[in-house]
Design a protein around this motif. Structure first.
Motif, PDB file in Angstrom:
ATOM      1  N   MET A 114      37.722  86.989  45.507  1.00  0.00           N
ATOM      2  CA  MET A 114      37.650  87.596  46.819  1.00  0.00           C
ATOM      3  C   MET A 114      36.302  87.250  47.440  1.00  0.00           C
ATOM      4  N   SER A 115      36.314  86.865  48.708  1.00  0.00           N
ATOM      5  CA  SER A 115      35.063  86.646  49.432  1.00  0.00           C
ATOM      6  C   SER A 115      35.013  87.623  50.598  1.00  0.00           C
ATOM      7  N   LEU A 116      33.811  88.096  50.890  1.00  0.00           N
ATOM      8  CA  LEU A 116      33.613  89.069  51.962  1.00  0.00           C
ATOM      9  C   LEU A 116      32.476  88.584  52.849  1.00  0.00           C
ATOM     10  N   HIS A 117      32.725  88.563  54.147  1.00  0.00           N
ATOM     11  CA  HIS A 117      31.711  88.168  55.124  1.00  0.00           C
ATOM     12  C   HIS A 117      31.677  89.230  56.213  1.00  0.00           C
ATOM     13  N   ILE A 118      30.507  89.836  56.400  1.00  0.00           N
ATOM     14  CA  ILE A 118      30.306  90.836  57.440  1.00  0.00           C
ATOM     15  C   ILE A 118      29.128  90.373  58.277  1.00  0.00           C
ATOM     16  N   ASN A 119      29.325  90.282  59.594  1.00  0.00           N
ATOM     17  CA  ASN A 119      28.295  89.696  60.446  1.00  0.00           C
ATOM     18  C   ASN A 119      27.246  90.680  60.940  1.00  0.00           C
TER      19      ASN A 119
ATOM     20  N   ARG B 274      29.891  94.366  63.875  1.00  0.00           N
ATOM     21  CA  ARG B 274      31.239  94.931  63.995  1.00  0.00           C
ATOM     22  C   ARG B 274      32.387  94.003  63.645  1.00  0.00           C
ATOM     23  N   GLN B 275      32.149  92.850  63.057  1.00  0.00           N
ATOM     24  CA  GLN B 275      33.257  91.981  62.674  1.00  0.00           C
ATOM     25  C   GLN B 275      33.093  91.542  61.220  1.00  0.00           C
ATOM     26  N   GLY B 276      34.225  91.460  60.534  1.00  0.00           N
ATOM     27  CA  GLY B 276      34.200  91.043  59.149  1.00  0.00           C
ATOM     28  C   GLY B 276      35.432  90.242  58.793  1.00  0.00           C
ATOM     29  N   GLU B 277      35.351  89.601  57.640  1.00  0.00           N
ATOM     30  CA  GLU B 277      36.457  88.781  57.169  1.00  0.00           C
ATOM     31  C   GLU B 277      36.480  88.828  55.653  1.00  0.00           C
ATOM     32  N   MET B 278      37.666  88.859  55.109  1.00  0.00           N
ATOM     33  CA  MET B 278      37.848  88.870  53.671  1.00  0.00           C
ATOM     34  C   MET B 278      38.880  87.803  53.318  1.00  0.00           C
TER      35      MET B 278
ATOM     36  N   LYS C   6      54.277  85.002  38.389  1.00  0.00           N
ATOM     37  CA  LYS C   6      55.265  85.694  39.217  1.00  0.00           C
ATOM     38  C   LYS C   6      55.029  85.440  40.707  1.00  0.00           C
ATOM     39  N   TYR C   7      53.744  85.525  41.112  1.00  0.00           N
ATOM     40  CA  TYR C   7      53.406  85.390  42.523  1.00  0.00           C
ATOM     41  C   TYR C   7      52.072  84.664  42.699  1.00  0.00           C
ATOM     42  N   HIS C   8      51.933  84.084  43.868  1.00  0.00           N
ATOM     43  CA  HIS C   8      50.650  83.530  44.308  1.00  0.00           C
ATOM     44  C   HIS C   8      50.195  84.358  45.498  1.00  0.00           C
ATOM     45  N   LEU C   9      48.904  84.625  45.553  1.00  0.00           N
ATOM     46  CA  LEU C   9      48.338  85.423  46.635  1.00  0.00           C
ATOM     47  C   LEU C   9      47.277  84.591  47.347  1.00  0.00           C
ATOM     48  N   LEU C  10      47.408  84.441  48.661  1.00  0.00           N
ATOM     49  CA  LEU C  10      46.437  83.712  49.467  1.00  0.00           C
ATOM     50  C   LEU C  10      46.449  84.320  50.871  1.00  0.00           C
ATOM     51  N   ARG C  11      45.479  85.219  51.120  1.00  0.00           N
ATOM     52  CA  ARG C  11      45.437  85.930  52.403  1.00  0.00           C
ATOM     53  C   ARG C  11      44.025  85.952  52.975  1.00  0.00           C
ATOM     54  N   ASN C  12      43.964  85.889  54.284  1.00  0.00           N
ATOM     55  CA  ASN C  12      42.726  86.103  55.019  1.00  0.00           C
ATOM     56  C   ASN C  12      42.892  87.383  55.812  1.00  0.00           C
TER      57      ASN C  12
ATOM     58  N   LEU D 134      41.290  97.776  63.304  1.00  0.00           N
ATOM     59  CA  LEU D 134      41.892  96.564  63.875  1.00  0.00           C
ATOM     60  C   LEU D 134      42.001  95.439  62.850  1.00  0.00           C
ATOM     61  N   VAL D 135      42.716  95.712  61.808  1.00  0.00           N
ATOM     62  CA  VAL D 135      42.882  94.757  60.715  1.00  0.00           C
ATOM     63  C   VAL D 135      43.971  93.748  61.062  1.00  0.00           C
ATOM     64  N   ASP D 136      43.687  92.478  60.794  1.00  0.00           N
ATOM     65  CA  ASP D 136      44.659  91.412  60.992  1.00  0.00           C
ATOM     66  C   ASP D 136      44.800  90.657  59.671  1.00  0.00           C
ATOM     67  N   VAL D 137      45.927  90.820  59.001  1.00  0.00           N
ATOM     68  CA  VAL D 137      46.174  90.171  57.715  1.00  0.00           C
ATOM     69  C   VAL D 137      46.987  88.913  57.965  1.00  0.00           C
ATOM     70  N   ILE D 138      46.448  87.770  57.529  1.00  0.00           N
ATOM     71  CA  ILE D 138      47.129  86.491  57.694  1.00  0.00           C
ATOM     72  C   ILE D 138      47.569  86.018  56.318  1.00  0.00           C
ATOM     73  N   LYS D 139      48.867  85.954  56.145  1.00  0.00           N
ATOM     74  CA  LYS D 139      49.468  85.537  54.876  1.00  0.00           C
ATOM     75  C   LYS D 139      49.735  84.033  54.965  1.00  0.00           C
TER      76      LYS D 139
END
Length: 164
Positions: free
Chosen positions: A60-65, A68-72, A86-92, A109-114
């Motif tokens: 997991m990587s975490l970037h907080i600027n 007020r904005q962040g990304e994981m 069983k599964y592969h996980l790759l999300r931003n 205001l979370v935006d999950v990109i699968k």
């Protein structure tokens, strides 16, 4: 006579240039003196392992600027008890946050990109990794040496090492 007819156009043009310059100067001064960072700037990464009926092992990587904005970014492989994938996980996950005292961030205001190769069910992701489906999510971040402890509401759950 020709110069007199052109004078109002020149005055309007000069006034417009002065107005634009004043707006740019105002914007610069506001950001320099009044807009401050809202929390720390963080760029870190961590390995994680979640053990239940399935084993989820990933990064997991975490970037907080700090403004007020962040990304994981989360990448993992989920295996069953026999070791078969069983599964592969790759999300931003991009989000906005509000900084609160003592290292707390109220995530909004979370935006999950699968990504296309991600076949992990959302319910399993919410149960075992991070539940972004709840409306009010808080994350606490405390500094430890050159890394950070990421907390849920009760206890630390992950150590994140600075990637700068």
């Amino acid at each position: 006579m020709f110069l007199l007819n052109n004078r109002p156009g020149k005055l309007v043009g000069a006034f417009a240039i002065v107005l634009v310059a004043a707006a740019l100067l105002f914007n610069l001064l506001m950001h320099k003196f009044f807009v401050t960072e809202l929390g720390p700037k963080i760029s870190c990464s961590s390995f994680f392992l979640v053990q239940s009926d399935l084993q989820t092992k990933g990064v997991m990587s975490l970037h907080i600027n700090g403004k007020r904005q962040g990304e994981m970014g989360i990448s993992a492989t989920v295996r069953d008890n026999a070791g078969a994938i069983k599964y592969h996980l790759l999300r931003n996950i991009s989000f906005e946050y509000r900084y609160e005292d003592n290292g707390y961030l109220a995530i909004q205001l979370v935006d999950v990109i699968k990504k296309a190769s991600d076949d992990m069910p959302n319910e399993l992701f919410n149960q075992s990794i991070f539940d972004f489906s709840v409306k009010n999510r808080r994350l606490r971040i405390t500094t430890v040496g050159d890394g950070y402890l990421l907390w849920n509401g009760f206890s630390p759950v992950m150590m994140c090492i600075s990637s700068q």
